[in-house]
Motif scaffolding. Structure first.
Motif, PDB file in Angstrom:
ATOM      1  N   ASP B 448       0.822  -1.221   0.000  1.00 14.42           N
ATOM      2  CA  ASP B 448       0.000   0.000   0.000  1.00 14.42           C
ATOM      3  C   ASP B 448       0.850   1.262   0.000  1.00 14.42           C
ATOM      4  O   ASP B 448       0.374   2.329  -0.378  1.00 14.42           O
ATOM      5  CB  ASP B 448      -0.947  -0.003   1.208  1.00 14.42           C
ATOM      6  N   GLU B 449       2.110   1.134   0.440  1.00 12.78           N
ATOM      7  CA  GLU B 449       3.022   2.283   0.404  1.00 12.78           C
ATOM      8  C   GLU B 449       3.693   2.419  -0.963  1.00 12.78           C
ATOM      9  O   GLU B 449       4.556   3.286  -1.152  1.00 12.78           O
ATOM     10  CB  GLU B 449       4.107   2.127   1.479  1.00 12.78           C
ATOM     11  N   ALA B 485       9.149   4.580   4.569  1.00 14.45           N
ATOM     12  CA  ALA B 485       7.958   3.745   4.388  1.00 14.45           C
ATOM     13  C   ALA B 485       8.032   2.497   5.268  1.00 14.45           C
ATOM     14  O   ALA B 485       7.055   2.134   5.948  1.00 14.45           O
ATOM     15  CB  ALA B 485       7.832   3.344   2.916  1.00 14.45           C
ATOM     16  N   SER B 488       7.507   3.306   8.900  1.00 18.30           N
ATOM     17  CA  SER B 488       6.102   3.569   9.216  1.00 18.30           C
ATOM     18  C   SER B 488       5.312   2.263   9.343  1.00 18.30           C
ATOM     19  O   SER B 488       4.536   2.068  10.294  1.00 18.30           O
ATOM     20  CB  SER B 488       5.527   4.481   8.123  1.00 18.30           C
ATOM     21  N   VAL B 489       5.521   1.328   8.412  1.00 17.66           N
ATOM     22  CA  VAL B 489       4.780   0.067   8.474  1.00 17.66           C
ATOM     23  C   VAL B 489       5.251  -0.768   9.663  1.00 17.66           C
ATOM     24  O   VAL B 489       4.446  -1.407  10.353  1.00 17.66           O
ATOM     25  CB  VAL B 489       4.927  -0.737   7.155  1.00 17.66           C
TER      26      VAL B 489
END
Lengths: 453, 543
Positions: B448-449, B485, B488-489
């Protein structure tokens, strides 16, 4: 160094973040004595795009391209026209530079293509299931033999003498190590394949019979009687096809009773490329054999919203799950070549494939008729598709060599294919495709007339 | 040409139609199922037609009944069932499909052990030169001198770069090269009348290694890894003996570490009469820096697509030449090429093997010469980089990997972080994730990123492994964005963000049901209402 985006400032900043004073700090685990102190001996420094292109073009010009000659070579690699849009599509970066579709949510393009490819191959071969492709026809042939061993739990392999000698050599090479026993017939220059001789070699220890269709001399064996004889002894019939265009004109091996059908897909969409990369096709007639198949398989499923999608499946057969118990050690396929095949087949459709096959056969008949008019030359075959064997009455290797100097690539001499069989030396295998013109045929015929006179 | 009127596609499928029998969590939000630039595409079999074609060919002669041809009575009467499309429809079909794919041209692929780097377009241009693309493998050899020179020139640099003695060019892929190397070992042992039965494979090996050894007729035994992620030298030494044919080792290994004891391993194996196979999949990390031949390696395959950037093509083709030590070189398979004193490159095949003193070859592994199309690309890449560039390749690959390792080890567990610098790939684990969240969830969240996930659950020695290989063709800006990214995940995984469990949310497909695909295999397209007598695969072959 146009492919390397880091600047010296980037490198310094990154080393600082890592806490290293220089790049060699990162190679600290490499023993000092193993490190290369100087540059690679003799390798020049980096070169511009223009300079490298010039060097490679110079090498390419030392080769006689098929399009620049009257060209009649086949024997497992065929010169066909590839529509321009095929190369356009395979050069799209989303296909060209994609990874193996292990993350199906973002690889549906490749996966749907593979599902369509599998469906096309299964239909062409008259089989239930095809896989997502193999390295090439010869390795697919060996994998089929190995699979037959797993299915029948037997070790005795019967090879037709009219199997492509390179394919037979690959099987024999591998069998030395797996202890499969090979019963191979010798090739013989006769008008029709020796089915009776082949059938006589099948016994109740035979795992499989391997037959090429059409065979290396261009003849078309009756697979039905071989399949019946094999099945009566509990053996499998493996049919090998090196010219898929033929299957637009003749019955499919599956329809004639072959259990495993393998072949070379190069003719559809891939191009000659001096032997590779090519495209191995692999299919089974009976779906119950799917779990013994080597190679990747793409299957249909649904996503969390119920939408149709595709995934690689049945991977429990594969090396990354089963390690030493896997059905084979293969961990790749010829994805991009499969795409080229599938695009070309889509452009052809059934109508186009049949027309292409008819045109190949028409020109081959024309060539056979013209060449038999040459004194001393005869066509061996009763039946053929687009490739047949001429008997020249002289060593065909020498004739081929002489004709090459005249810009005629006359065919593949049987002496080159079967160096151990002097009795085949006057045989010349001639292939004709839709790219062959009537003028090419006349060029070959008149050059042969002169050389043989 | 006159195409017949198109019948609507037989299945009645239209974009975005949920399949019956499954609960649709949310229906299509547009009438077509398309979403602006994200276009759905039916199957070829649903839009094509057997009477449609995108090529112009002469109509088959109508009057040629059986007998007028030379097919010997094998004429294909039955329909084959191959749908066709016109050229514009074909281009549109495949272009739409292409847009459902992630690719290196779209962004970074952090795939450990499967190097995905930029693919230079010059390589593609060169491979398509008619002198390479349009020559037949069995043309008279003096009409293909340039092709043989490409093979010879590439072979020469592969030998130089690895410090080895010879190279078998014909293997078609990495795993095929492994098989070639192991078979060379077996042939060399048999030539000295030494029947050995066992190949030792460290735990961290690629799955192809044990499969290859088994396929070559060997029994496979594992060698454990030490706590710091390297081969346990003492355990290896203890197992060596007269039954051990060789060791298959990966260096740099799949934990991303250099095997410091490589030379000691080689010496021990040689002293016990065995051979050392090195899986060269990670050669990328040391090219121009270290020569495996200097470390005592006897055979190593080189994945040209990884180290020398031939495109991955959605799963292949690859190419796996195998460099060989002096002890193994006489056993390399035919065909091979050799340059003689006259400077001419000769093609050695069955008919002239004796002339070139290559009679110990164990045979052929493939028809023809191997992956010529990959050789031209790899040679182009080597010449483009040169001696200075190749060394920079390894240095930047290692620098980028260490940058990622050190930038993320505060948020992701790096089990071998304390072992020192990694080579070209960084290894993380799922330690510290909230209960119920897995490496798979993190990977799908990364989609999704806008990234392809890293390699997951490999190597097997680390729980919930994540192996990240940025390669040398990423800029610092690209690495920084990726690090942001992944951070963040990873924070979401640590904090127990349940939405990760249903990721991806924005990809062309939501999470796909792989269990269903395996339980009820549908591997070829079937007419929705098949004519009688053609049962579906799931009915016949399913459990």
């Amino acid at each position: 160094m146009r492919y390397l985006p880091l600047t010296q400032d980037d490198r310094s900043a990154m080393l600082a973040r890592i806490g290293a004073s220089n790049i060699d700090d990162l190679f600290v685990d490499v023993p000092e004595e193993a490190r290369l102190s100087g540059p690679i001996a003799g390798l020049p420094l980096h070169a511009s795009e223009m300079a490298v292109e010039k060097h490679m073009r110079r090498l390419s010009k030392k080769n006689l391209a098929a399009a620049d000659a009257a060209f009649f070579l086949g024997a497992g690699a065929y010169k066909h026209h590839v529509p321009a849009s095929v190369d356009h599509i395979i050069q799209r970066g989303e296909f060209l530079t994609a990874y193996t579709p292990y993350q199906p949510e973002i690889a549906q393009g490749t996966l749907q293509m593979l599902f369509e490819f599998q469906s096309q191959v299964a239909r062409l071969y008259g089989c239930a299931v095809a896989n997502a492709s193999m390295y090439d026809g010869s390795t697919a042939c060996w994998e089929a033999v190995a699979m037959a061993g797993r299915v029948t739990k037997r070790k005795r392999v019967v090879l037709s003498g009219a199997l492509h000698p390179h394919y037979a050599e690959v099987v024999k090479t591998m069998a030395k190590f797996t202890e499969d026993e090979i019963a191979s017939a010798s090739p013989a220059l006769q008008a029709a394949p020796d089915n009776a001789g082949l059938i006589a070699r099948i016994d109740d220890q035979t795992s499989c019979v391997v037959v090429q269709y059409p065979d290396i001399l261009g003849r078309i064996p009756d697979l039905t009687e071989i399949a019946e004889a094999a099945h009566a002894k509990g053996a499998l019939l493996i049919a090998v096809n090196t010219e898929p265009v033929a299957l637009g004109a003749i019955k499919s091996p599956g329809e004639l009773g072959a259990d495993i059908v393998v072949g070379e897909g190069q003719s559809i969409g891939v191009g000659l490329q001096f032997g590779g990369p090519y495209l191995g096709l692999f299919a089974v007639r009976d779906p119950k054999h799917v779990r013994q198949m080597p190679g990747r398989l793409c299957g249909e499923t649904v996503d969390a919203e119920g939408k149709r999608g595709f995934v690689l499946t049945l991977s429990t057969r594969e090396q990354h799950i089963r390690r030493e118990k896997a059905t084979s050690n293969i961990c790749t396929n010829s994805g991009l070549c499969a795409l080229a095949f599938s695009v070309h087949m889509t452009l052809l459709g059934e109508k186009g494939l049949r027309a292409l096959a008819a045109e190949n056969h028409r020109l081959a008949c024309l060539a056979a008729d013209r060449l038999t008019k040459i004194p001393g030359v005869s066509v061996l075959n009763d039946a053929f598709f687009n490739e047949f064997t001429l008997r020249l009455g002289k060593d065909a290797r020498k004739v081929v060599r002489t004709l090459a100097d005249r810009g005629v690539l006359a065919g593949v001499s049987l002496g080159r294919l079967f160096p151990a069989h002097d009795e085949l030396a006057d045989g010349l295998l001639v292939a004709v495709t839709e790219t062959t013109t009537e003028e090419d045929i006349e060029t070959l015929a008149s050059a042969l007339e002169e050389v043989l006179a | 040409m006159n195409a017949p009127p198109k019948t609507p596609n037989a299945s009645g499928w239209k974009p975005g139609t949920p399949v019956e029998g499954h609960n649709a969590m949310s229906g299509p939000d547009t009438a077509t199922g398309n979403r602006a630039l994200m276009l759905e595409e039916p199957l070829l079999f649903e839009i094509g037609h057997v009477e449609q074609t995108g090529v112009d060919l002469p109509e088959p002669p109508k009057d040629s009944g059986r007998g007028a041809n030379r097919l010997g009575g094998f004429d294909r009467a039955e329909a084959i069932g191959l749908p066709g499309l016109s050229e514009p429809e074909t281009v549109r079909h495949y272009t739409r499909l292409s847009r459902q794919n992630y690719a290196i041209d779209l962004g970074l692929f952090p795939l450990g052990s499967c190097t995905m780097k930029h693919n230079p377009r010059l390589n593609e241009k060169v491979a398509r030169m008619p002198g390479f693309a349009d020559v037949h493998p069995l043309q008279p050899v003096d009409t293909v001198r340039g092709a043989l020179e490409v093979i010879n020139e590439l072979a020469f640099w592969l030998i130089e770069l690895t410090g080895m003695y010879g190279v078998a060019m014909s293997p078609k892929a990495g795993a095929h090269g492994e098989l070639c190397g192991i078979l060379c070992i077996r042939a060399a042992l048999e030539a000295r009348g030494d029947a050995r039965e066992v190949i030792l494979v460290p735990e961290s090996a690629h799955g192809t290694n044990p499969a290859t050894a088994a396929f070559a007729g060997y029994r496979v035994e594992d060698i454990p890894a030490t706590a710091e992620g390297r081969v346990d030298l003492e355990a290896l030494k203890a197992r060596l003996g007269p039954d051990v044919a060789g060791v298959m080792i990966t260096n740099p290994n799949t934990c991303g570490l250099f095997e410091r004891d490589m030379k000691a391993i080689s010496d021990a194996v040689h002293a016990a009469g065995g051979f050392v196979y090195c899986d060269g999949a990670n050669f990328n990390a040391i090219v121009g820096k270290v020569r495996p031949g200097d470390l005592g390696v006897d055979a190593m395959h080189i994945n040209l697509h990884k180290t020398f950037s031939t495109p991955h093509g959605g799963g292949g083709p690859g190419s796996g030449p195998v460099v060989l030590s002096e002890a193994l070189a006489p056993f390399g398979p035919l065909p091979f090429t050799a340059r003689t004193k006259d400077g001419i490159v000769h093609l050695v095949e069955e008919e002239n093997a004796a002339e070139f003193d290559h009679t110990q070859a164990f045979g052929r592994m493939t028809a023809f010469h191997g992956q010529m199309g990959m050789f031209t690309r790899a040679l182009t890449y080597i010449l483009s980089h040169g001696a200075d560039g190749l060394k920079q390749v390894a240095e930047d690959a290692v620098l980028n990997a260490n940058y990622i390792l050190r930038s993320l080890e505060d948020v992701l567990d790096a089990p071998f972080g304390p072992s020192g610098p990694c080579m070209h790939e960084a290894l993380f684990s799922d330690k510290g994730f909230a209960e119920g969240l897995s490496t798979l969830d993190l990977a799908k969240g990364l989609i999704d990123e806008g990234y392809h996930p890293m390699t997951m659950y490999f190597p097997l020695v680390v729980h919930g492994a994540m192996l990240v290989e940025p390669t040398e063709t990423e800029s610092k800006a690209a690495l920084d964005q990726f690090i942001g990214a992944l951070r963040s995940v990873a924070e979401r995984a640590v904090n127990g963000d349940e939405t990760l469990k249903t990721a991806p949310h924005y990809a062309p497909r939501r999470r796909l049901d792989e269990t269903l695909a395996a339980r009820k295999p549908v591997l070829a397209w079937q007419e929705p209402n098949p004519p009688s007598g053609s049962p579906s695969l799931s009915e016949q072959g399913g459990r």
